[in-house]
Design an enzyme around this catalytic site. Structure first.
Site, PDB file in Angstrom:
ATOM      1  N   SER A 179      12.097  -4.559  -0.493  1.00  0.00           N
ATOM      2  CA  SER A 179      12.015  -4.709  -1.942  1.00  0.00           C
ATOM      3  C   SER A 179      11.443  -3.406  -2.486  1.00  0.00           C
ATOM      4  CB  SER A 179      11.151  -5.926  -2.272  1.00  0.00           C
ATOM      5  OG  SER A 179      11.237  -6.244  -3.645  1.00  0.00           O
ATOM      6  N   HIS A 201      16.103  -6.324  -2.656  1.00  0.00           N
ATOM      7  CA  HIS A 201      15.927  -6.910  -3.982  1.00  0.00           C
ATOM      8  C   HIS A 201      16.309  -5.877  -5.044  1.00  0.00           C
ATOM      9  CE1 HIS A 201      12.537  -9.707  -2.306  1.00  0.00           C
ATOM     10  NE2 HIS A 201      13.740 -10.089  -1.930  1.00  0.00           N
ATOM     11  N   ASP A 238       8.615 -12.613   0.380  1.00  0.00           N
ATOM     12  CA  ASP A 238       9.963 -12.839   0.906  1.00  0.00           C
ATOM     13  C   ASP A 238      10.121 -12.098   2.229  1.00  0.00           C
ATOM     14  OD1 ASP A 238      12.558 -13.832   0.958  1.00  0.00           O
ATOM     15  OD2 ASP A 238      13.381 -12.211  -0.259  1.00  0.00           O
TER      16      ASP A 238
END
Length: 189
Positions: free
Chosen positions: A15, A42, A135
């Site tokens: 991310s 992401h 995540d």
């Protein structure tokens, strides 16, 4: 003596702060490396294929943004499209899913790691990079449960250390990697 498991898939999740690590890795991958690499990053839902265009500049390998029912080829880098979860139907095909976000994310690293673990088991590596939420941690747990390998970016080298630090605290990992050695570790597979 048991031989080392053959790695058939590498899935990398990241991310905030992961893009530079991915670019550095791609620049240094051996052209002879014949393992598919799937990137779960992401990004904004409307980002189009900018990421694919960017990454193509740094590698001779094909860079493919996954579509539904994409066939998995060796020596290819796959990017999960924005706003879709990626699932592995088999060792031959990937599919896309637009179900609800997980950890505020779609694509969710957890969803892809879990699906890959169920299909590839001990024949995969899950790598978690820089990021600002949790995540990936649960997905790494599935990879370990199915006997796959877990690599985590050294939080001290991460632009945003929450994601790798959280995973290190929760998951039994195989390797802590630094961005400058990631490609080297992959090339040795």
């Amino acid at each position: 003596m048991e031989s080392q498991d053959t790695i058939e898939l590498i899935v990398i999740g990241g991310s905030a702060g992961s893009l530079q690590v991915i670019i550095q890795m791609i620049k240094n991958l051996d052209d002879t490396l014949d393992i598919p690499i799937v990137l779960v990053v992401h990004r904004k839902a409307q980002s189009g294929d900018i990421l694919r265009t960017l990454l193509e500049q740094f590698t001779n390998k094909p860079v493919v943004e996954v579509e539904d029912k994409t066939e998995i080829q060796n020596n290819t880098i796959y990017i999960v499209p924005a706003d879709y979860h990626l699932l592995f139907e088999s060792k031959k095909y990937m599919s896309l899913d637009s179900s609800e976000k997980m950890n505020y994310s779609r694509p969710s690293i957890d969803v892809t790691f879990r699906s890959a673990a169920e299909v590839y088991g001990k024949n995969m590596i899950g790598i978690l990079l820089s990021g600002a939420n949790a995540d990936g941690t649960e997905g790494l747990g599935y990879i370990k449960k199915y006997k796959g390998k877990v690599w985590i970016q050294d939080p001290e080298t991460a632009e945003v250390d929450y994601m790798p630090k959280h995973a290190m605290e929760e998951i039994d990992y195989d390797l802590i990697i630094r961005p400058d050695s990631l490609a080297n570790h992959i090339n040795q597979l």
